[in-house]
Design a protein around this motif. Sequence first.
Motif, PDB file in Angstrom:
ATOM      1  N   GLU A  38     -13.142   5.189   8.988  1.00 39.83           N
ATOM      2  CA  GLU A  38     -13.530   5.032   7.493  1.00 39.83           C
ATOM      3  C   GLU A  38     -12.835   6.240   7.153  1.00 39.83           C
ATOM      4  OE1 GLU A  38     -17.457   6.349   6.307  1.00 39.83           O
ATOM      5  OE2 GLU A  38     -17.789   7.552   8.401  1.00 39.83           O
ATOM      6  N   HIS A  39     -12.091   7.315   7.690  1.00 45.17           N
ATOM      7  CA  HIS A  39     -11.365   8.224   7.124  1.00 45.17           C
ATOM      8  C   HIS A  39      -9.834   7.916   7.140  1.00 45.17           C
ATOM      9  CE1 HIS A  39     -14.898  10.412   6.456  1.00 45.17           C
ATOM     10  NE2 HIS A  39     -15.245  10.595   7.723  1.00 45.17           N
ATOM     11  N   ARG A  40      -9.449   6.969   7.915  1.00 44.46           N
ATOM     12  CA  ARG A  40      -8.229   6.619   8.029  1.00 44.46           C
ATOM     13  C   ARG A  40      -7.625   5.722   6.707  1.00 44.46           C
ATOM     14  NH1 ARG A  40      -7.979   3.895  14.253  1.00 44.46           N
ATOM     15  NH2 ARG A  40      -9.125   5.760  15.152  1.00 44.46           N
ATOM     16  N   THR A  41      -7.715   6.387   5.601  1.00 43.15           N
ATOM     17  CA  THR A  41      -7.485   5.872   4.366  1.00 43.15           C
ATOM     18  C   THR A  41      -5.861   5.705   4.287  1.00 43.15           C
ATOM     19  OG1 THR A  41      -7.481   7.583   2.986  1.00 43.15           O
ATOM     20  CG2 THR A  41      -9.533   6.635   3.521  1.00 43.15           C
ATOM     21  N   TRP A  42      -5.337   4.850   3.232  1.00 46.27           N
ATOM     22  CA  TRP A  42      -3.895   4.764   2.821  1.00 46.27           C
ATOM     23  C   TRP A  42      -3.482   6.043   2.314  1.00 46.27           C
ATOM     24  CZ3 TRP A  42      -0.765   1.359   4.785  1.00 46.27           C
ATOM     25  CH2 TRP A  42      -1.454   0.319   5.420  1.00 46.27           C
ATOM     26  N   GLU A  43      -4.313   6.683   1.579  1.00 43.48           N
ATOM     27  CA  GLU A  43      -4.332   7.867   1.123  1.00 43.48           C
ATOM     28  C   GLU A  43      -3.748   8.829   2.099  1.00 43.48           C
ATOM     29  OE1 GLU A  43      -5.906  11.202  -2.192  1.00 43.48           O
ATOM     30  OE2 GLU A  43      -7.302   9.860  -1.090  1.00 43.48           O
ATOM     31  N   VAL A  44      -4.563   8.885   3.238  1.00 44.30           N
ATOM     32  CA  VAL A  44      -4.347   9.985   4.319  1.00 44.30           C
ATOM     33  C   VAL A  44      -3.068   9.803   5.016  1.00 44.30           C
ATOM     34  CG1 VAL A  44      -5.268  10.592   6.507  1.00 44.30           C
ATOM     35  CG2 VAL A  44      -6.727  10.557   4.542  1.00 44.30           C
ATOM     36  N   VAL A  45      -2.640   8.358   5.505  1.00 47.51           N
ATOM     37  CA  VAL A  45      -1.658   7.769   6.080  1.00 47.51           C
ATOM     38  C   VAL A  45      -0.285   7.865   5.080  1.00 47.51           C
ATOM     39  CG1 VAL A  45      -2.739   6.629   7.716  1.00 47.51           C
ATOM     40  CG2 VAL A  45      -1.925   5.402   5.813  1.00 47.51           C
ATOM     41  N   GLY A  46      -0.577   7.613   4.122  1.00 51.53           N
ATOM     42  CA  GLY A  46       0.587   7.786   2.945  1.00 51.53           C
ATOM     43  C   GLY A  46       0.929   9.339   2.844  1.00 51.53           C
ATOM     44  N   ASP A  47       0.200  10.302   2.867  1.00 53.41           N
ATOM     45  CA  ASP A  47       0.647  11.565   2.764  1.00 53.41           C
ATOM     46  C   ASP A  47       1.224  11.944   4.184  1.00 53.41           C
ATOM     47  OD1 ASP A  47      -0.405  11.979   0.273  1.00 53.41           O
ATOM     48  OD2 ASP A  47      -2.201  13.063   1.095  1.00 53.41           O
ATOM     49  N   GLU A  67       0.789  -1.172   0.069  1.00 55.43           N
ATOM     50  CA  GLU A  67       0.053  -0.059  -0.010  1.00 55.43           C
ATOM     51  C   GLU A  67       0.784   1.051  -0.158  1.00 55.43           C
ATOM     52  OE1 GLU A  67      -3.010   0.113  -0.330  1.00 55.43           O
ATOM     53  OE2 GLU A  67      -3.872  -1.937  -0.309  1.00 55.43           O
ATOM     54  N   THR A  68       1.878   0.981   0.553  1.00 58.79           N
ATOM     55  CA  THR A  68       2.798   2.643   0.685  1.00 58.79           C
ATOM     56  C   THR A  68       3.496   2.704  -0.936  1.00 58.79           C
ATOM     57  OG1 THR A  68       3.489   1.917   2.925  1.00 58.79           O
ATOM     58  CG2 THR A  68       5.158   3.245   1.736  1.00 58.79           C
ATOM     59  N   ALA A  69       3.889   1.555  -1.506  1.00 58.91           N
ATOM     60  CA  ALA A  69       4.489   1.658  -2.660  1.00 58.91           C
ATOM     61  C   ALA A  69       3.272   2.092  -3.631  1.00 58.91           C
ATOM     62  CB  ALA A  69       4.732   0.315  -3.242  1.00 58.91           C
ATOM     63  N   ARG A  70       2.056   1.715  -3.649  1.00 56.92           N
ATOM     64  CA  ARG A  70       0.845   2.209  -4.418  1.00 56.92           C
ATOM     65  C   ARG A  70       0.917   3.772  -4.157  1.00 56.92           C
ATOM     66  NH1 ARG A  70      -3.378  -2.735  -3.358  1.00 56.92           N
ATOM     67  NH2 ARG A  70      -2.677  -4.070  -5.196  1.00 56.92           N
ATOM     68  N   HIS A  71       0.676   4.019  -3.000  1.00 55.94           N
ATOM     69  CA  HIS A  71       0.274   5.560  -2.670  1.00 55.94           C
ATOM     70  C   HIS A  71       1.555   6.387  -3.230  1.00 55.94           C
ATOM     71  CE1 HIS A  71      -1.203   9.123  -0.611  1.00 55.94           C
ATOM     72  NE2 HIS A  71       0.041   9.313  -0.145  1.00 55.94           N
ATOM     73  N   LEU A  72       2.974   5.992  -3.118  1.00 60.71           N
ATOM     74  CA  LEU A  72       4.076   6.880  -3.562  1.00 60.71           C
ATOM     75  C   LEU A  72       3.989   6.983  -5.058  1.00 60.71           C
ATOM     76  CD1 LEU A  72       6.745   5.446  -1.529  1.00 60.71           C
ATOM     77  CD2 LEU A  72       5.630   7.573  -1.040  1.00 60.71           C
ATOM     78  N   VAL A  73       3.606   5.812  -5.787  1.00 58.67           N
ATOM     79  CA  VAL A  73       3.480   5.859  -7.252  1.00 58.67           C
ATOM     80  C   VAL A  73       2.278   6.783  -7.606  1.00 58.67           C
ATOM     81  CG1 VAL A  73       3.044   4.393  -9.340  1.00 58.67           C
ATOM     82  CG2 VAL A  73       4.586   3.788  -7.548  1.00 58.67           C
ATOM     83  N   ARG A  74       0.973   6.576  -6.872  1.00 58.32           N
ATOM     84  CA  ARG A  74       0.060   7.697  -7.282  1.00 58.32           C
ATOM     85  C   ARG A  74       0.663   9.170  -6.925  1.00 58.32           C
ATOM     86  NH1 ARG A  74      -3.178   3.752  -4.521  1.00 58.32           N
ATOM     87  NH2 ARG A  74      -3.072   4.843  -2.461  1.00 58.32           N
ATOM     88  N   ARG A  75       1.507   9.292  -6.206  1.00 60.70           N
ATOM     89  CA  ARG A  75       1.686  10.756  -6.030  1.00 60.70           C
ATOM     90  C   ARG A  75       2.940  11.210  -6.581  1.00 60.70           C
ATOM     91  NH1 ARG A  75      -2.563  11.815  -4.016  1.00 60.70           N
ATOM     92  NH2 ARG A  75      -2.948  12.398  -1.640  1.00 60.70           N
ATOM     93  N   GLY A  76       3.385  10.320  -7.700  1.00 56.82           N
ATOM     94  CA  GLY A  76       4.365  10.856  -8.675  1.00 56.82           C
ATOM     95  C   GLY A  76       5.824  10.405  -8.284  1.00 56.82           C
TER      96      GLY A  76
END
Length: 375
Positions: free
Chosen positions: A348-357, A23-32
């Motif tokens: 519900e708001h503790r998404t991987w997007e939130v913790v990834g940022d 999930e960390t790798a996915r988020h970092l890639v999504r953020r460019g």
Amino acid sequence: MRVVIVTESFPPDVNGVAHCALETARHLVRRGHDVLVVAPTGADGTPDGGPGAPCPVVRVPSVPLPGYPQVRLALPGRRLAAALDGHQPDVVHLAGPFVLGARAMAVAARRRVPAVAVYQTDLGRYARAYLRTGSAAAWRRLRAVHAAADRTLAPSTSALHDLAAHGVPRLRLWPRGVDSARFHPARRDKVLRCSLAAGRDLLVGYVGRLAPEKEVRLLARVSRLPGVRTVVIGDGPSASGLRAALPGVRFLGRRTGDELARLVASLDVFVHTGRYDTFCQTVQEAMAGGVPVVAPAAGGPLDLVEHGRTGLLVPPGDGEALRDAVRLLAGDPAARARLGAAGRAAVEHRTWEVVGDELLGHYEAVLADRTAVAA
């Protein structure tokens, strides 16, 4: 930003370290960001890459952990250093560092690359359970790795206190995310629930590894409650022994993805048994699914479950207390609905997007500290 994630486990492995690294790798890639993963080979000789990998993955040789062949121990060699040199990272992310992570920390230090270490597993307990060695040796290794990192991220308040007690410096709290779109009350399947309950009034479930430290045998008293059907989802070295010890429990094996989310949401009560989890992702996923949770008042669940509001906490290792909590919920459908709804609202708001940022914020802080020191 160029990032190398060095992880002790990665899919197709199914465990907390592998899931968080993915999930960390996915988020970092999504953020460019430009990401490379370095991980051990799997039991099937997983080649570079892997199913669903969002970025390149370099695999290093590994051997099975004695007594727990589903867990692999990396054999770091030149390939690790070559991967770091080839990617030229701005930051090295160490996921659950122990063997591969320790070598990566040494390589990063020699090249003066900042490193962020993510603590995830009580390896002292693993050492006692599977390697037949004392926890002191495991903690000495962990302390050495984490002390060399620019920052160590702990998943829960309990883990943060454990690390501080063992002398690990530069600690910060970084919890885990949850896929609250996948784990959702709408996944509840009445037909599936009726099939699993087999005519019983209450369907109770556990999800996780079947290993000694998970204390799944504590489900024995729960499984004998009148009108209660207990199911176990997962696999591990204790599977055959647990099947013999818990004859009234239905074992469903390992399940993942949407199938797992549907099973979790279809439970009436989710029970976690182990007291040693540093976070306990399965509790968070059950809460996201709107399922009332019963968990031990220890480790990661202390941060996740507010007793009486978002779930019930019981004394660790107490099978009678576990049974009594389930019995209480069995007789109170309104309480189950209230706890399930409150649990969902809490996570519900503790998404991987939130913790990834939040993780990116830690990277940036470490880079800024390095720049300030250099100046």
